[in-house]
Design a protein around this motif. Structure first.
Motif, short mmCIF file in Angstrom:
data_model
loop_
_atom_site.label_atom_id
_atom_site.label_comp_id
_atom_site.label_asym_id
_atom_site.label_seq_id
_atom_site.Cartn_x
_atom_site.Cartn_y
_atom_site.Cartn_z
N VAL A 216 37.72 44.42 72.05
CA VAL A 216 36.51 43.78 72.58
C VAL A 216 36.93 42.91 73.75
CG1 VAL A 216 36.67 41.75 71.06
CG2 VAL A 216 34.42 42.49 71.91
N GLY A 217 36.05 42.74 74.72
CA GLY A 217 36.32 41.83 75.82
C GLY A 217 36.16 40.39 75.37
N ALA A 218 37.03 39.52 75.84
CA ALA A 218 36.95 38.11 75.46
C ALA A 218 35.65 37.46 75.92
CB ALA A 218 38.15 37.35 76.03
N GLU A 219 35.05 38.00 77.00
CA GLU A 219 33.81 37.45 77.54
C GLU A 219 32.57 38.22 77.05
OE1 GLU A 219 34.19 34.65 79.13
OE2 GLU A 219 36.36 34.93 78.87
N ASP A 220 32.74 39.03 76.02
CA ASP A 220 31.62 39.82 75.49
C ASP A 220 30.81 38.94 74.54
OD1 ASP A 220 29.90 41.80 74.69
OD2 ASP A 220 31.45 43.23 74.14
N THR A 221 30.07 38.00 75.13
CA THR A 221 29.40 36.98 74.33
C THR A 221 27.88 36.96 74.51
OG1 THR A 221 29.84 35.37 76.09
CG2 THR A 221 31.44 35.49 74.28
N GLU A 222 27.31 37.86 75.32
CA GLU A 222 25.86 37.91 75.43
C GLU A 222 25.28 38.46 74.13
OE1 GLU A 222 24.43 39.95 78.83
OE2 GLU A 222 25.33 38.56 80.26
N THR A 223 24.13 37.92 73.74
CA THR A 223 23.57 38.28 72.43
C THR A 223 22.19 38.93 72.50
OG1 THR A 223 22.54 36.10 72.15
CG2 THR A 223 24.82 36.34 71.38
N TRP A 224 21.63 39.10 73.69
CA TRP A 224 20.25 39.56 73.80
C TRP A 224 20.05 40.95 73.18
CZ3 TRP A 224 19.36 44.12 76.38
CH2 TRP A 224 20.39 44.57 77.22
N GLU A 225 21.09 41.79 73.24
CA GLU A 225 20.94 43.16 72.76
C GLU A 225 21.23 43.29 71.27
OE1 GLU A 225 22.17 47.68 74.22
OE2 GLU A 225 23.47 46.00 74.72
N ILE A 226 21.99 42.36 70.71
CA ILE A 226 22.45 42.53 69.33
C ILE A 226 21.79 41.57 68.35
CG2 ILE A 226 24.65 43.46 70.10
CD1 ILE A 226 25.94 40.77 69.40
N ASN A 227 20.98 40.66 68.85
CA ASN A 227 20.18 39.78 67.98
C ASN A 227 18.71 40.00 68.33
OD1 ASN A 227 22.35 38.33 66.56
ND2 ASN A 227 22.84 37.52 68.58
N ASN A 228 18.15 41.04 67.75
CA ASN A 228 16.83 41.53 68.15
C ASN A 228 15.96 41.86 66.94
OD1 ASN A 228 18.54 43.64 67.45
ND2 ASN A 228 17.58 45.10 68.84
#
Length: 293
Positions: A216-228
């Motif tokens: 996983v990328g260390a900066e893979d921290t966006e949540t809009w797609e996975i908290n829906n």
């Protein structure tokens, strides 16, 4: 770094590199290098392409197989092309299946990730494609490497639970939703009812034989797609293992390790949610598998 797992891949590493091409027919041309997309003969709603290295033209020894499962964006050709140099260098056939969106549901983007939908078993569709490739090319399909990122990472680790005997290695990339090996959690958060659903239990002893990589990328921290909440790919409790993909893949790693499954986890600095951005880590892992097998 040592690649763990003891799956008996019967591979002989074959040096790749440039091979003087033979004069090809049109049929042969489209079956070497980056191929066209072929319809699966098992179910023509699904298709696949390959990168077939030039050494395939002269070898009589079956080449190893690396299957790359796309994510939601269906970027199968992009992954195939990104792994072309690796294919040529290591003499590995790259297989990129394509499971289109909207099969049975015009709004669907996600059904393949969860293995089963409306009578379709996507794991079996992949195995049918792999077996078809084995009849058309000089490639070892008994055990293969499977890699997937994001939605492909979701598919890859669930496929591992179903068919560990077909894998010698799996690379699980940044899944937004993870399935723990946990009989107390409802599918797909865990594996409660797994045998009733799929007809076979989770076979830990077989899974422990597979070399497992997570990335996983260390900066893979966006949540809009996975908290829906409310979307078709959501279950209450999906966020219990963390809000980000980094947190969730770490929880998956911890679950595996607690069950005696050896895992290498790469958290790639400076990379966000990018499948091509973590491919160097995947290439390193796959090269180690080839060397140790």
């Amino acid at each position: 770094m040592i690649v763990t797992g003891t799956a008996p891949c019967r591979w002989r590493r074959i040096a790749g590199g440039h091979v003087t091409p033979r004069i090809k027919t049109t049929k042969a041309f489209y079956r070497t290098g980056a191929t066209t997309f072929f319809a699966s003969q098992h179910d023509q709603r699904f298709s696949y392409s390959l990168h077939v290295p030039s050494v395939h033209e002269t070898t009589t020894t079956p080449l190893p197989l690396l299957v790359i499962q796309h994510g939601t964006g269906r970027t199968a050709a992009e992954y195939r092309n990104a792994m072309a140099e690796f294919s040529e260098r290591h003499g590995v056939v790259i297989l990129t299946p394509l499971f289109p969106a909207a099969i049975g549901d015009p709004d669907d983007l996600h059904n393949f990730k969860f293995i089963e939908y409306d009578g379709i078993r996507y794991d079996r569709e992949l195995l049918a494609i792999v077996d078809e490739v084995g009849t058309r090319f000089t490639v070892d399909t008994d055990r293969f490497m499977l890699q997937g990122f994001s939605g492909g990472g979701q598919f890859a680790h669930r496929f591992l639970y179903l068919h560990p005997e077909r894998l010698c290695a799996v690379s699980i990339g940044a899944p937004g939703r993870v399935t723990l090996i946990d009989p107390d959690r409802e599918w797909w958060l865990g594996t409660a009812g797994f045998e009733e659903r799929f007809g076979a239990p989770v076979r830990l002893e077989e899974i422990r034989k597979v070399a497992v990589h997570m990335v996983v990328g260390a900066e893979d921290t966006e949540t809009w797609e996975i908290n829906n909440p409310g979307d078709s790919n959501w279950m209450d409790g999906a966020d219990a293992l963390g809000r980000t993909r980094v947190e969730r893949i770490t929880a998956l790693r911890d679950n595996y390790v607690a069950l005696g499954i050896d895992v290498t986890l790469d958290i790639v600095p400076g990379v966000g949610h990018s499948g091509t951005g973590v491919l160097d880590a995947v290439r390193d892992f796959a090269a180690r598998v080839l060397t140790t097998r």
